[in-house]
Design a protein around this motif. Structure first.
Motif, PDB file in Angstrom:
ATOM      1  N   GLU A  57      -4.094  10.651  -6.102  1.00 25.57           N
ATOM      2  CA  GLU A  57      -2.744  10.476  -6.364  1.00 25.57           C
ATOM      3  C   GLU A  57      -2.460  10.777  -7.813  1.00 25.57           C
ATOM      4  OE1 GLU A  57      -0.259   9.911  -4.210  1.00 25.57           O
ATOM      5  OE2 GLU A  57      -1.641   9.503  -2.722  1.00 25.57           O
ATOM      6  N   GLU A 282       0.370   2.564  -5.276  1.00 30.25           N
ATOM      7  CA  GLU A 282       0.941   1.993  -4.014  1.00 30.25           C
ATOM      8  C   GLU A 282       0.746   3.243  -2.910  1.00 30.25           C
ATOM      9  OE1 GLU A 282       5.563   1.138  -1.944  1.00 30.25           O
ATOM     10  OE2 GLU A 282       5.258   1.771  -4.125  1.00 30.25           O
ATOM     11  N   ALA A 283       0.711   4.364  -3.144  1.00 26.26           N
ATOM     12  CA  ALA A 283       0.485   5.649  -2.103  1.00 26.26           C
ATOM     13  C   ALA A 283      -1.166   5.421  -1.826  1.00 26.26           C
ATOM     14  CB  ALA A 283       0.748   6.618  -2.924  1.00 26.26           C
ATOM     15  N   MET A 285      -2.837   2.940  -1.718  1.00 24.00           N
ATOM     16  CA  MET A 285      -3.258   1.798  -0.756  1.00 24.00           C
ATOM     17  C   MET A 285      -2.680   1.910   0.491  1.00 24.00           C
ATOM     18  SD  MET A 285      -2.991  -1.585  -3.085  1.00 24.00           S
ATOM     19  CE  MET A 285      -3.706  -2.741  -1.674  1.00 24.00           C
ATOM     20  N   GLN A 286      -1.604   3.009   0.791  1.00 25.01           N
ATOM     21  CA  GLN A 286      -1.128   3.268   1.954  1.00 25.01           C
ATOM     22  C   GLN A 286      -1.812   4.402   2.630  1.00 25.01           C
ATOM     23  OE1 GLN A 286       3.063   3.895   0.986  1.00 25.01           O
ATOM     24  NE2 GLN A 286       3.410   1.628   1.019  1.00 25.01           N
ATOM     25  N   ASN A 287      -2.767   4.972   2.003  1.00 22.32           N
ATOM     26  CA  ASN A 287      -3.445   6.238   2.464  1.00 22.32           C
ATOM     27  C   ASN A 287      -4.301   5.734   3.794  1.00 22.32           C
ATOM     28  OD1 ASN A 287      -5.916   8.291   2.706  1.00 22.32           O
ATOM     29  ND2 ASN A 287      -4.655   9.100   1.094  1.00 22.32           N
ATOM     30  N   ASP A 288      -4.037   6.510   4.769  1.00 22.57           N
ATOM     31  CA  ASP A 288      -4.585   6.344   6.081  1.00 22.57           C
ATOM     32  C   ASP A 288      -6.217   6.370   6.059  1.00 22.57           C
ATOM     33  OD1 ASP A 288      -2.217   6.167   7.397  1.00 22.57           O
ATOM     34  OD2 ASP A 288      -2.164   8.192   8.049  1.00 22.57           O
ATOM     35  N   TYR A 290      -8.226   5.711   3.589  1.00 20.42           N
ATOM     36  CA  TYR A 290      -8.231   4.463   2.880  1.00 20.42           C
ATOM     37  C   TYR A 290      -8.390   3.321   3.798  1.00 20.42           C
ATOM     38  CZ  TYR A 290      -7.999   0.144  -0.256  1.00 20.42           C
ATOM     39  OH  TYR A 290      -8.039  -1.013  -0.913  1.00 20.42           O
ATOM     40  N   ILE A 291      -7.404   3.165   4.588  1.00 21.86           N
ATOM     41  CA  ILE A 291      -7.470   1.973   5.453  1.00 21.86           C
ATOM     42  C   ILE A 291      -8.494   2.039   6.611  1.00 21.86           C
ATOM     43  CG2 ILE A 291      -5.973   0.958   7.417  1.00 21.86           C
ATOM     44  CD1 ILE A 291      -5.091   0.478   4.448  1.00 21.86           C
ATOM     45  N   GLU A 300     -10.142  -4.603   6.328  1.00 22.65           N
ATOM     46  CA  GLU A 300      -8.840  -4.102   6.302  1.00 22.65           C
ATOM     47  C   GLU A 300      -7.732  -5.355   6.005  1.00 22.65           C
ATOM     48  OE1 GLU A 300      -9.460  -4.958  10.574  1.00 22.65           O
ATOM     49  OE2 GLU A 300     -10.685  -4.053   9.171  1.00 22.65           O
ATOM     50  N   HIS A 305      -0.893  -5.624  -1.140  1.00 17.60           N
ATOM     51  CA  HIS A 305      -0.045  -5.166  -2.087  1.00 17.60           C
ATOM     52  C   HIS A 305       1.101  -5.755  -2.562  1.00 17.60           C
ATOM     53  CE1 HIS A 305       0.877  -1.925  -4.814  1.00 17.60           C
ATOM     54  NE2 HIS A 305       2.167  -1.602  -4.357  1.00 17.60           N
TER      55      HIS A 305
END
Length: 334
Positions: A57, A282-283, A285-288, A290-291, A300, A305
């Motif tokens: 990012e 923020e981006a 942590m929302q990355n698929d 990463y999840i 998970e 956040h």
């Protein structure tokens, strides 16, 4: 030539104007992540997990520095003095707010205040747990541990990140609510605490759910500081401490929240740079992906956040709580 020169001058002027707010050539090719704890601990683990996505990012690479010690004061002060917003710190609440509260209580010169750092956002949340070695035969339940601590006051050593960490507080709360007496041994991070437990330097480790998952197979979790156990597989289905003992321990002060932060002065000087880092976290942590990485290891649920404003409120609340608890650390931690 004049047109070209004019373009260069215009670009330079534009870069200069943007530079006042922090845009332009930012971020640099390499940034520094300053870890308030030692290698192998929870902050280190979480950073390693999100690092590739945060680097993507920001289009940068992170060098990781371990500035453990002094109850997170070293790392906080290091980042607070970094003027270009090229460093991001990683630490815990309530540990860092507690450091300020403890210093004020003891009348020490403050190395930093919460006004010197600017939260970027929270990254994870987890409850405190109590762990012993898997082959421990003196106690295999929290009830037996407390009974042993009552019958043999001061004999058992309990290690924790310290000396004013929330896990230390969880042990203090346990002693306050029962007649058990333990000797608290503070370490500079979760990694050294776990090593000390496995090498039999201490009898018990006060840790957290996810931060101690790496020693799950070698230890037995006796209890968790939460209304319900969110991760039975990672904690041997350990019972909530109040349910097991009939105590009335407040879980919130020992609930750990990892957060990232930067220098407040640098954030004020370069607001666009600060916004860039906030948006990148923020981006990431929302990355698929990463999840999905966290789902593969069953972690998970630790993702938690909040943005800068909400995180700042969390830190202020933690500070106020530890103003109240400061005398207990002075009493129990030598």
């Amino acid at each position: 030539m004049k047109v070209a020169t004019g373009s260069v001058i215009g670009s330079s002027l534009l870069a200069g104007c943007l530079g006042d707010n922090g845009a332009g050539d930012y971020p640099p090719s390499t940034m520094t992540f300053v870890n308030a704890y030692s290698e192998g601990g929870g902050v280190d683990t979480n950073m390693r997990e999100i690092q590739p996505y945060l680097e993507e990012e920001l289009d940068t690479n992170f060098d990781i520095e371990y500035r453990d010690g002094a109850g997170t004061r070293v790392a906080a002060n290091t980042v607070a003095q970094e003027p270009e917003l090229h460093s991001i710190g990683g630490t815990l609440s309530p540990a860092t707010p507690a450091a300020v509260a403890i210093d004020e209580y003891e009348g020490d010169e403050l190395e930093f205040t919460l006004d010197d750092i600017r939260p970027v956002g929270t990254i994870s949340e987890e409850a405190a747990v109590i762990r012993v070695r898997e082959d421990e035969d003196r106690f295999t339940t929290i009830e037996e541990l407390v009974e042993y601590g009552e019958d043999n006051p001061g004999e058992l050593t309990v290690g924790s990140s310290g000396p004013t960490n929330r896990n230390v507080l969880s042990v203090i709360q346990l002693m306050e609510e029962t007649d058990a007496e333990f000797q608290i041994v503070p370490y500079d991070g979760g990694g050294p605490t776990e090593t000390a437990l496995l090498q039999e330097e201490i009898d018990v480790a006060a840790r957290s759910v996810y931060n101690s998952a790496d020693v799950n197979d070698e230890t037995l979790c006796l209890t968790i500081y939460a209304e319900e156990n969110p991760e039975p597989d990672l904690t041997d289905d350990a019972p909530p401490v109040n349910d097991a003992l009939g105590t009335d321990i407040d879980y919130d002060p020992s609930n750990g929240i990892q957060f990232y932060f930067v220098s407040a002065d640098a954030a004020d000087e370069y607001p666009d740079r600060f916004d860039t880092v906030v948006d990148a976290l923020e981006a990431a942590m929302q990355n698929d992906e990463y999840i999905e990485d966290l789902e593969e290891i069953g972690e998970e649920d630790k993702v938690f956040h909040n943005g800068p404003d909400e995180t700042e409120e969390i830190l202020e609340n933690a500070y106020e709580t530890y103003v109240e608890f400061a005398p207990m650390f002075d009493e129990y931690v030598q």
